[in-house]
Design a protein around this motif. Structure first.
Motif, mmCIF file in Angstrom:
data_model
loop_
_atom_site.group_PDB
_atom_site.id
_atom_site.type_symbol
_atom_site.label_atom_id
_atom_site.label_comp_id
_atom_site.label_asym_id
_atom_site.label_seq_id
_atom_site.Cartn_x
_atom_site.Cartn_y
_atom_site.Cartn_z
ATOM 1 N N SER A 85 -62.871 -14.051 -10.983
ATOM 2 C CA SER A 85 -62.083 -14.551 -10.304
ATOM 3 C C SER A 85 -60.968 -14.507 -11.799
ATOM 4 O O SER A 85 -59.592 -13.289 -10.267
ATOM 5 C CB SER A 85 -62.055 -15.905 -10.087
ATOM 6 O OG SER A 85 -63.509 -16.226 -9.364
ATOM 7 N N TRP A 88 -60.820 -10.310 -10.904
ATOM 8 C CA TRP A 88 -60.069 -10.178 -9.173
ATOM 9 C C TRP A 88 -58.638 -10.157 -9.429
ATOM 10 O O TRP A 88 -57.916 -9.084 -9.224
ATOM 11 C CB TRP A 88 -61.048 -10.716 -8.159
ATOM 12 C CG TRP A 88 -59.811 -10.887 -7.837
ATOM 13 C CD1 TRP A 88 -59.237 -11.628 -6.637
ATOM 14 C CD2 TRP A 88 -60.484 -9.335 -6.251
ATOM 15 N NE1 TRP A 88 -58.939 -10.443 -6.168
ATOM 16 C CE2 TRP A 88 -59.447 -9.715 -5.098
ATOM 17 C CE3 TRP A 88 -60.896 -8.596 -5.982
ATOM 18 C CZ2 TRP A 88 -59.736 -9.088 -3.768
ATOM 19 C CZ3 TRP A 88 -60.823 -7.120 -4.934
ATOM 20 C CH2 TRP A 88 -60.171 -7.672 -4.099
ATOM 21 N N ASN A 89 -58.726 -10.949 -10.186
ATOM 22 C CA ASN A 89 -56.953 -11.365 -10.398
ATOM 23 C C ASN A 89 -55.478 -9.820 -10.823
ATOM 24 O O ASN A 89 -55.158 -9.454 -10.505
ATOM 25 C CB ASN A 89 -56.244 -13.109 -10.551
ATOM 26 C CG ASN A 89 -57.205 -14.243 -9.392
ATOM 27 O OD1 ASN A 89 -56.813 -13.332 -8.809
ATOM 28 N ND2 ASN A 89 -57.458 -14.674 -10.309
ATOM 29 N N GLU A 91 -57.350 -7.523 -11.534
ATOM 30 C CA GLU A 91 -57.629 -5.818 -10.618
ATOM 31 C C GLU A 91 -56.433 -5.552 -10.450
ATOM 32 O O GLU A 91 -55.477 -4.808 -9.792
ATOM 33 C CB GLU A 91 -59.056 -5.486 -10.196
ATOM 34 C CG GLU A 91 -59.631 -5.480 -11.541
ATOM 35 C CD GLU A 91 -61.561 -4.869 -11.049
ATOM 36 O OE1 GLU A 91 -61.560 -5.201 -11.536
ATOM 37 O OE2 GLU A 91 -61.753 -6.361 -9.889
ATOM 38 N N GLN A 92 -56.307 -6.951 -9.483
ATOM 39 C CA GLN A 92 -54.983 -7.325 -7.874
ATOM 40 C C GLN A 92 -53.787 -6.781 -8.686
ATOM 41 O O GLN A 92 -52.927 -5.442 -8.072
ATOM 42 C CB GLN A 92 -55.136 -8.317 -7.122
ATOM 43 C CG GLN A 92 -56.000 -8.398 -6.612
ATOM 44 C CD GLN A 92 -55.976 -7.574 -4.964
ATOM 45 O OE1 GLN A 92 -57.502 -6.555 -5.416
ATOM 46 N NE2 GLN A 92 -55.691 -7.629 -4.007
ATOM 47 N N ALA A 93 -53.487 -7.701 -9.863
ATOM 48 C CA ALA A 93 -52.215 -7.170 -10.494
ATOM 49 C C ALA A 93 -51.270 -5.690 -11.138
ATOM 50 O O ALA A 93 -50.467 -5.057 -10.776
ATOM 51 C CB ALA A 93 -51.855 -8.191 -11.991
ATOM 52 N N GLN A 94 -52.923 -5.150 -11.605
ATOM 53 C CA GLN A 94 -52.807 -3.819 -12.212
ATOM 54 C C GLN A 94 -52.173 -2.920 -10.801
ATOM 55 O O GLN A 94 -51.946 -2.088 -10.891
ATOM 56 C CB GLN A 94 -54.225 -3.469 -12.867
ATOM 57 C CG GLN A 94 -53.822 -1.786 -13.373
ATOM 58 C CD GLN A 94 -55.367 -1.851 -14.150
ATOM 59 O OE1 GLN A 94 -56.681 -2.589 -13.667
ATOM 60 N NE2 GLN A 94 -55.080 -1.356 -15.556
ATOM 61 N N THR A 95 -52.656 -3.000 -9.757
ATOM 62 C CA THR A 95 -53.018 -2.285 -8.474
ATOM 63 C C THR A 95 -51.638 -2.145 -7.843
ATOM 64 O O THR A 95 -51.362 -1.909 -7.669
ATOM 65 C CB THR A 95 -54.075 -2.726 -7.947
ATOM 66 O OG1 THR A 95 -55.170 -2.859 -7.632
ATOM 67 C CG2 THR A 95 -53.781 -1.848 -6.045
ATOM 68 N N MET A 96 -51.049 -3.972 -8.141
ATOM 69 C CA MET A 96 -49.912 -3.444 -7.700
ATOM 70 C C MET A 96 -48.798 -3.140 -8.670
ATOM 71 O O MET A 96 -47.207 -2.521 -8.458
ATOM 72 C CB MET A 96 -49.578 -5.030 -8.109
ATOM 73 C CG MET A 96 -50.007 -5.735 -6.814
ATOM 74 S SD MET A 96 -49.577 -7.900 -6.326
ATOM 75 C CE MET A 96 -47.502 -7.984 -6.143
ATOM 76 N N GLN A 97 -48.865 -3.148 -10.109
ATOM 77 C CA GLN A 97 -48.169 -2.890 -11.331
ATOM 78 C C GLN A 97 -48.131 -1.007 -10.684
ATOM 79 O O GLN A 97 -47.168 -0.058 -11.241
ATOM 80 C CB GLN A 97 -48.608 -2.703 -12.120
ATOM 81 C CG GLN A 97 -47.999 -2.828 -14.128
ATOM 82 C CD GLN A 97 -48.119 -2.929 -15.252
ATOM 83 O OE1 GLN A 97 -49.627 -3.081 -15.211
ATOM 84 N NE2 GLN A 97 -47.915 -3.281 -15.350
ATOM 85 N N ASP A 98 -49.551 -0.276 -10.883
ATOM 86 C CA ASP A 98 -49.613 1.039 -10.502
ATOM 87 C C ASP A 98 -48.861 1.290 -9.270
ATOM 88 O O ASP A 98 -48.219 2.340 -9.055
ATOM 89 C CB ASP A 98 -51.640 1.081 -10.147
ATOM 90 C CG ASP A 98 -52.496 0.967 -11.305
ATOM 91 O OD1 ASP A 98 -51.044 0.834 -12.371
ATOM 92 O OD2 ASP A 98 -52.918 1.070 -11.899
ATOM 93 N N ASN A 99 -48.934 0.676 -8.454
ATOM 94 C CA ASN A 99 -48.538 1.131 -6.715
ATOM 95 C C ASN A 99 -46.828 0.967 -7.325
ATOM 96 O O ASN A 99 -45.749 1.800 -6.570
ATOM 97 C CB ASN A 99 -48.340 0.547 -6.015
ATOM 98 C CG ASN A 99 -49.763 -0.048 -5.188
ATOM 99 O OD1 ASN A 99 -50.221 1.556 -5.438
ATOM 100 N ND2 ASN A 99 -50.715 -0.585 -4.657
#
Length: 219
Positions: A85, A88-89, A91-99
């Motif tokens: 968990s 997952w959290n 990775e979601q934060a990293q995706t938002m940061q990359d975006n």
């Protein structure tokens, strides 16, 4: 100064990032999976033995060991779920940061493009373009008029009487016959009717002889 006040001279450790944190948790998950596989194999062995044993103190003791292993496996499974968990959290934060980084790069590129376009369009004079277009249109009109003028046919005026043309042609024929009789049939004047004889240019010293032979000019 650092020696006097006892300030540490050790370099500051780099701050953790989402990438390093995710990598660390993935490593932890791998070790938990290995431990779970070992406990599952051990528990399977106990179950196999228990299925072959009769009830008694020995079976009870072995059952307690199996229960202990099962509780350990449950604990590791709970840890694994918790870490998954967290991963997952993050990775979601990293995706938002990359975006967000990609968005900022896009915005910066748009700003630079907008700045360059303003600079380039500032050099364009719309009035000059309009004048140029008008001049080109005028030149095209002049060219079309020239082409139409050159393509104009030279036809016989409509007011010329056909009977007058026939009479004039007949008179020319009579003149030809008359001159033939006067000059003895194609002799004299080169056998050419007077209305078809060209005048001798001024730059020619002597007229050409009859019969096509030209007199050589002296000197």
């Amino acid at each position: 100064m650092n020696r006097l006040f006892g300030t540490s001279s050790k370099p500051t450790a780099p701050k953790p990032t989402l990438t390093t944190a995710i990598t660390s948790l993935d490593t932890r998950l791998s070790s938990i999976d290995v431990k779970l596989a070992s406990l599952t194999a051990e528990l399977s062995g106990y179950q196999t033995k228990l299925s072959k044993m009769r009830d008694g103190p020995g079976k009870t003791a072995l059952k307690q060991k199996a229960l202990k292993v099962l509780r350990q496996r449950k604990q590791y499974e709970a840890q694994r779920d918790q870490i998954q968990s967290q991963v997952w959290n993050m990775e979601q934060a990293q995706t938002m940061q990359d975006n967000l980084k990609n968005t900022m790069v896009t915005i910066d590129a748009l700003k630079q493009t907008n700045k360059q376009l303003k600079k380039e369009y500032g050099k364009v004079d719309l009035d000059k373009i309009e004048r140029l277009q008008d001049e080109m249109a005028d030149l095209l009109d002049v060219g079309n008029e020239i082409q139409e003028s050159l393509a104009r046919s030279y036809e016989v005026p409509e007011d010329v009487d056909e009977e007058e043309l026939d009479a004039e042609l007949e008179a020319l024929g009579q003149e030809v016959e008359l001159e033939r009789e006067m000059y003895g049939g194609m002799e004299g004047a080169g056998g050419v009717p007077s209305f078809m004889q060209d005048e001798v240019p001024e730059f020619v010293d002597e007229e050409p002889k009859v019969g096509g032979k030209v007199k050589e000019v002296a000197g």
